[in-house]
Design a protein around this motif. Structure first.
Motif, short mmCIF file in Angstrom:
data_model
loop_
_atom_site.label_atom_id
_atom_site.label_comp_id
_atom_site.label_asym_id
_atom_site.label_seq_id
_atom_site.Cartn_x
_atom_site.Cartn_y
_atom_site.Cartn_z
N THR A 300 7.05 -0.80 -1.88
CA THR A 300 7.56 -0.21 -0.64
C THR A 300 6.86 1.11 -0.36
OG1 THR A 300 9.73 -1.22 -1.02
CG2 THR A 300 9.62 0.62 0.53
N PHE A 301 6.69 1.93 -1.39
CA PHE A 301 5.97 3.20 -1.23
C PHE A 301 4.55 2.94 -0.73
CE2 PHE A 301 7.98 7.06 -3.30
CZ PHE A 301 9.28 6.59 -3.14
N VAL A 302 3.94 1.92 -1.28
CA VAL A 302 2.56 1.59 -0.89
C VAL A 302 2.49 1.20 0.58
CG1 VAL A 302 0.73 -0.13 -1.19
CG2 VAL A 302 1.76 0.94 -3.19
N PHE A 303 3.44 0.39 1.04
CA PHE A 303 3.44 -0.04 2.44
C PHE A 303 3.75 1.12 3.39
CE2 PHE A 303 4.43 -4.41 0.68
CZ PHE A 303 3.14 -4.88 0.90
N VAL A 304 4.63 2.03 2.97
CA VAL A 304 4.90 3.22 3.78
C VAL A 304 3.62 4.05 3.91
CG1 VAL A 304 6.13 5.42 3.84
CG2 VAL A 304 7.35 3.34 3.23
N GLY A 305 2.91 4.18 2.81
CA GLY A 305 1.67 4.93 2.84
C GLY A 305 0.64 4.33 3.77
N ILE A 306 0.49 3.01 3.74
CA ILE A 306 -0.51 2.37 4.58
C ILE A 306 -0.12 2.47 6.06
CG2 ILE A 306 0.47 0.05 4.54
CD1 ILE A 306 -3.25 0.99 4.44
N SER A 307 1.17 2.46 6.34
CA SER A 307 1.61 2.60 7.74
C SER A 307 1.31 4.00 8.28
CB SER A 307 3.10 2.31 7.86
OG SER A 307 3.87 3.28 7.17
N LEU A 308 1.33 5.00 7.40
CA LEU A 308 1.03 6.37 7.81
C LEU A 308 -0.46 6.60 8.02
CD1 LEU A 308 3.43 8.42 5.49
CD2 LEU A 308 3.68 8.01 7.94
N LEU A 309 -1.28 5.66 7.56
CA LEU A 309 -2.72 5.81 7.70
C LEU A 309 -3.23 5.40 9.07
CD1 LEU A 309 -3.99 4.57 4.23
CD2 LEU A 309 -4.15 6.89 5.14
N ALA A 310 -2.32 4.90 9.94
CA ALA A 310 -2.73 4.51 11.29
C ALA A 310 -3.26 5.72 12.04
CB ALA A 310 -1.54 3.89 12.04
N PRO A 311 -4.38 5.60 12.75
CA PRO A 311 -4.96 6.73 13.47
C PRO A 311 -4.10 7.16 14.63
CG PRO A 311 -6.10 4.72 14.06
CD PRO A 311 -5.15 4.36 12.94
N ASP A 312 -4.12 8.47 14.93
CA ASP A 312 -3.39 9.03 16.05
C ASP A 312 -4.26 8.97 17.31
OD1 ASP A 312 -1.08 9.72 14.63
OD2 ASP A 312 -2.03 11.55 13.89
N ASP A 313 -3.58 9.01 18.45
CA ASP A 313 -4.30 9.12 19.72
C ASP A 313 -4.77 10.55 19.96
OD1 ASP A 313 -4.16 6.48 20.52
OD2 ASP A 313 -2.16 6.73 21.39
N THR A 314 -4.07 11.50 19.33
CA THR A 314 -4.42 12.90 19.51
C THR A 314 -5.69 13.22 18.75
OG1 THR A 314 -3.03 13.46 17.64
CG2 THR A 314 -2.03 13.56 19.81
N LYS A 315 -6.36 14.26 19.17
CA LYS A 315 -7.62 14.63 18.55
C LYS A 315 -7.36 15.50 17.34
CE LYS A 315 -10.44 14.51 22.74
NZ LYS A 315 -11.36 15.25 23.61
N ALA A 316 -8.15 15.27 16.30
CA ALA A 316 -8.12 16.10 15.12
C ALA A 316 -9.54 16.47 14.76
CB ALA A 316 -7.47 15.35 13.94
#
Length: 340
Positions: A300-316
């Motif tokens: 579950t921790f692994v899947f949460v981590g991969i979901s957070l890796l999605a790119p943002d629309d905002t610029k960084a």
């Protein structure tokens, strides 16, 4: 010192080498792309860039990648497949450092949090995973292929591969029709489905590597003649699946941003490697209720981590002043242009 600890240490060194090589491969692709853009901007439209194999960075990356895989192959002779697959978490730690120093990326807080989730999830998997690694005879290995549970697992794996390949092709068509206006959903789903297909098939090489390592231990103990039809069959399957994985990895690095596709590749590789080891070697038999809960929590921790890796629309901002959002668009443009 237990055999599984020796195997784990060898695997960690190999995993860092693989990740370093992967980032060097990506850097080689970036150098080739940059050279092409420079020549096009100077009006040299007839310029044809050399193959990525002509770049020294890419060649060094291949060496590190191959050396790391050799070490990982050796480690399977000493520890359980699911345990070693879970130790792939070390690659997420090294990926941050390599992306920062090698690829000149700025690592956002979100990526660091995502990586932390992934690492802690894999720590649970390692701590409560299988620490046993029995040596099987060739007859026992052959018999496991006809096990009903393993046959059902293989059928489900075929479905997963077919579905994600269809998803990838659908997204490919959508991007072709909308050209550069691909949204965040497809910028995430496209590399995800690509990584799932790559990991589902490529991770089968782990099973064959584990089997070969097992037979090598038997040979060293003078209890097995290494030259047999079964050995050569496993070697052929290993080369096919490992070659497929390396080919897809190389192509994926040329299509997608490394900070996104590398973790996705490793997540898919780790997940399917664990599942295959659980089913084929029946490693789940050593689990009690507590260990099952902790393993599920780790996943579950692994899947949460991969979901957070999605790119943002905002610029960084990156270290060189460019933006990651613009880079994502460039990567999608590169993906689109390769399909024309």
């Amino acid at each position: 010192m237990g055999d599984w600890i020796i195997g784990a240490l060898i695997n960690i060194v190999g995993s860092v080498g693989i990740n370093f090589g992967t980032n060097l491969l990506k850097l080689g692709h970036d150098q080739r792309e940059k050279l092409s853009l420079i020549n096009n901007s100077e009006g040299n439209e007839k310029f044809v860039p050399k193959s990525v194999m002509h770049f020294q960075t890419w060649r060094i990356g291949i060496l590190f990648f191959a050396a790391g895989n050799c070490l990982n192959f050796m480690s399977f002779a000493y520890a359980a497949q699911s345990l070693l697959a879970a130790l792939g978490s070390i690659q997420f730690v090294s990926n941050i450092a390599f992306a920062y120093f090698v690829l000149n990326k700025t690592i956002s807080v979100k990526v660091m949090v995502a990586t932390t989730f992934i690492v802690f999830g894999n720590i649970f998997l390692v701590s409560f995973g299988n620490h046993q690694s029995p040596v099987y005879t060739p007859e026992q290995l052959i018999a496991k292929y006809s096990n009903l549970v393993f046959v059902l697992y293989c059928m489900s794996l075929v479905f997963v591969v077919a579905f994600n390949h269809y998803l990838y092709r659908s997204g490919e068509t959508i991007i072709s029709n909308s050209s550069k206006n691909a949204g965040t959903y497809w910028r995430t789903m496209l590399p995800f489905s690509y990584a799932v297909v790559s990991g589902a098939i490529g991770s089968c090489s782990v099973l064959f590597a584990k089997s070969l390592s097992n037979m090598m231990r038997l040979t060293m103990n003078s209890r097995y003649e290494f030259h047999s039809w079964f050995t050569y069959s496993i070697v052929l399957l290993f080369l096919c699946t490992a070659g497929f994985w390396m080919g897809r990895l190389n192509e994926g690095l040329s299509l997608f941003d490394a900070i996104l596709i590398v973790p996705m590749f490793q997540i898919a590789w780790t997940f399917f490697s664990i599942c295959t080891g659980f089913v084929y070697f029946q490693e789940y038999q050593v689990f009690d209720t507590l260990r099952i809960i902790m393993v599920v929590l780790g996943m579950t921790f692994v899947f949460v981590g991969i979901s957070l890796l999605a790119p943002d629309d905002t610029k960084a901002d990156t270290k060189d002043g460019s933006s990651t959002a613009e880079e994502s668009i460039i990567d999608m443009d590169r993906f689109y242009s390769t399909k024309l």
